[in-house]
Design a protein around this motif. Structure first.
Motif, short mmCIF file in Angstrom:
data_model
loop_
_atom_site.label_atom_id
_atom_site.label_comp_id
_atom_site.label_asym_id
_atom_site.label_seq_id
_atom_site.Cartn_x
_atom_site.Cartn_y
_atom_site.Cartn_z
N LEU A 1 0.84 -1.20 0.00
CA LEU A 1 0.00 0.00 0.00
C LEU A 1 0.87 1.25 0.00
O LEU A 1 0.60 2.21 -0.74
CB LEU A 1 -0.92 -0.01 1.21
CG LEU A 1 -1.82 1.21 1.39
CD1 LEU A 1 -2.73 1.40 0.18
CD2 LEU A 1 -2.65 1.07 2.67
N ALA B 1 2.24 1.79 -3.49
CA ALA B 1 1.22 2.32 -4.39
C ALA B 1 0.96 3.80 -4.11
O ALA B 1 0.82 4.61 -5.03
CB ALA B 1 -0.07 1.52 -4.24
N GLN B 2 0.90 4.17 -2.85
CA GLN B 2 0.69 5.57 -2.48
C GLN B 2 1.85 6.44 -2.97
O GLN B 2 1.64 7.56 -3.46
CB GLN B 2 0.55 5.70 -0.97
CG GLN B 2 -0.72 5.09 -0.41
CD GLN B 2 -0.72 4.99 1.11
OE1 GLN B 2 0.36 4.89 1.73
NE2 GLN B 2 -1.88 5.03 1.71
N GLY C 1 -2.87 -1.38 -9.21
CA GLY C 1 -3.69 -2.23 -8.37
C GLY C 1 -2.81 -3.10 -7.50
O GLY C 1 -1.65 -3.39 -7.85
N GLU D 1 -8.27 0.73 2.87
CA GLU D 1 -7.66 1.32 1.69
C GLU D 1 -6.99 0.26 0.83
O GLU D 1 -7.03 0.32 -0.40
CB GLU D 1 -6.65 2.41 2.06
CG GLU D 1 -6.09 3.11 0.84
CD GLU D 1 -5.20 4.30 1.15
OE1 GLU D 1 -4.65 4.88 0.19
OE2 GLU D 1 -5.05 4.65 2.33
N TRP D 2 -6.36 -0.74 1.47
CA TRP D 2 -5.78 -1.83 0.68
C TRP D 2 -6.87 -2.52 -0.14
O TRP D 2 -6.70 -2.75 -1.35
CB TRP D 2 -5.08 -2.85 1.58
CG TRP D 2 -4.16 -3.77 0.84
CD1 TRP D 2 -2.81 -3.68 0.74
CD2 TRP D 2 -4.55 -4.91 0.04
NE1 TRP D 2 -2.33 -4.69 -0.08
CE2 TRP D 2 -3.38 -5.45 -0.52
CE3 TRP D 2 -5.77 -5.50 -0.25
CZ2 TRP D 2 -3.38 -6.56 -1.34
CZ3 TRP D 2 -5.79 -6.62 -1.09
CH2 TRP D 2 -4.61 -7.14 -1.62
N ARG E 1 -7.99 -0.84 -3.24
CA ARG E 1 -7.03 -0.91 -4.34
C ARG E 1 -6.81 -2.33 -4.83
O ARG E 1 -5.98 -2.57 -5.71
CB ARG E 1 -5.68 -0.32 -3.90
CG ARG E 1 -5.70 1.18 -3.62
CD ARG E 1 -4.36 1.61 -3.04
NE ARG E 1 -4.26 3.04 -2.80
CZ ARG E 1 -3.67 3.91 -3.62
NH1 ARG E 1 -3.12 3.48 -4.74
NH2 ARG E 1 -3.63 5.19 -3.33
#
Length: 286
Positions: A110, A113-114, A128, A226-227, A230
């Motif tokens: 995560l 990705a952020q 993703g 949030e994970w 996504r």
């Protein structure tokens, strides 16, 4: 639609991280971190694992990046060289017992990705997460994560986190793996390896530092929603394999607060721990 791998810029193999710019871009909380950049090594994870076994405890993390790894490895011992991308490891000191690391690989994914979204919103929007430790673009692998724990005493453990992030699609690696890969360049307008590799790395380190503090304080649970948002396979039929054998099938329903995959099966909702399992879409081999 199948697309041809983009050609690798001639400058790709000569790009280097700007150490001064990297240090300057880090938040104040990370200024004490060690930044170790080397041309070649066997495995950055192996290097840091050995170093953590011998080094005194410190609250500061360590980065070790190599432009070439000759003995890198991924999950289940797979070879991992990744010369068309950022290949590095980070040793994060965690004031936790090893038994409290559940969900850490998902927290790292995560954070990665952020960080990509911090550098380029269009890039972040296309990324993703694939349980338990990959990043994808359109079903193609963009990054992989490998974590090894090194106990350092009561309530102390080093998490040695290996990350391989494709900057471009590596045609040779695609042939070797028999599958298409993804690269940052395809989703980042005006991508320039010499300039953007340093920006990407700085963003990743900043997000890892923040994730470390949050994980030590509260574990993975606050990150789970949030994970799941996504999750590249949420609400899709998937298979779970071990050594090529299908162990379970069902609908992916995100993850719980400990990082377990929620799999809806005819028998009900099951919570799957990662172990050495691999997740695949039910109708393909992505």
């Amino acid at each position: 639609m199948t697309t041809a791998p983009e050609s690798q810029p001639a400058s790709l193999q000569s790009w280097r991280i700007d150490a001064d710019a990297l240090r300057a871009a880090l938040p104040q909380a990370l200024q004490a971190w060690t930044l170790d950049l080397v041309e070649e090594t066997g495995s950055t994870n192996a290097d840091l694992t050995q170093a953590c076994r011998q080094a005194p405890w410190s609250d500061a993390g360590t980065l070790r990046l190599a432009y070439r790894q000759t003995a890198g490895r991924g999950r289940q011992g797979r070879p991992w060289q990744g010369q068309a991308g950022l290949t590095f490891s980070v040793a994060l000191p965690l004031a936790l017992s090893p038994s409290r690391l559940s969900g850490l690989s998902l927290g790292v994914g995560l954070a990665l990705a952020q960080a990509l979204g911090d550098v380029e919103a269009a890039l972040g929007a296309r990324v993703g997460l694939k349980w338990p430790n990959d990043l994808q673009i359109d079903g193609r692998k963009l990054a992989g994560i490998l974590i090894e724990a090194v106990p350092a005493g009561p309530q102390r453990v080093w998490a040695v986190i290996g990350i391989g992030l494709n900057l471009v699609r590596d045609a040779q690696m695609e042939v070797a793996l028999g599958r298409e890969l993804a690269g940052v360049a395809e989703a980042m307008p005006g991508f320039d390896a010499q300039r953007d590799a340093t920006r990407l790395l700085a963003a990743v380190l900043a997000r890892l530092g923040a994730m470390r503090d949050a994980f030590v304080a509260h574990g993975f649970a606050p990150m789970a929603a949030e994970w799941s948002a996504r999750d590249a396979y949420r609400d899709q039929p998937v298979r779970l394999l071990h050594d090529g054998q299908v162990l379970a099938e069902g609908m992916a329903r995100g993850v719980d607060g400990e990082g377990h995959l929620l799999l809806e099966t005819p028998a009900g909702l099951e919570r799957i721990t990662s172990g050495e399992l691999s997740l695949r879409p039910a109708g393909g081999a992505a």
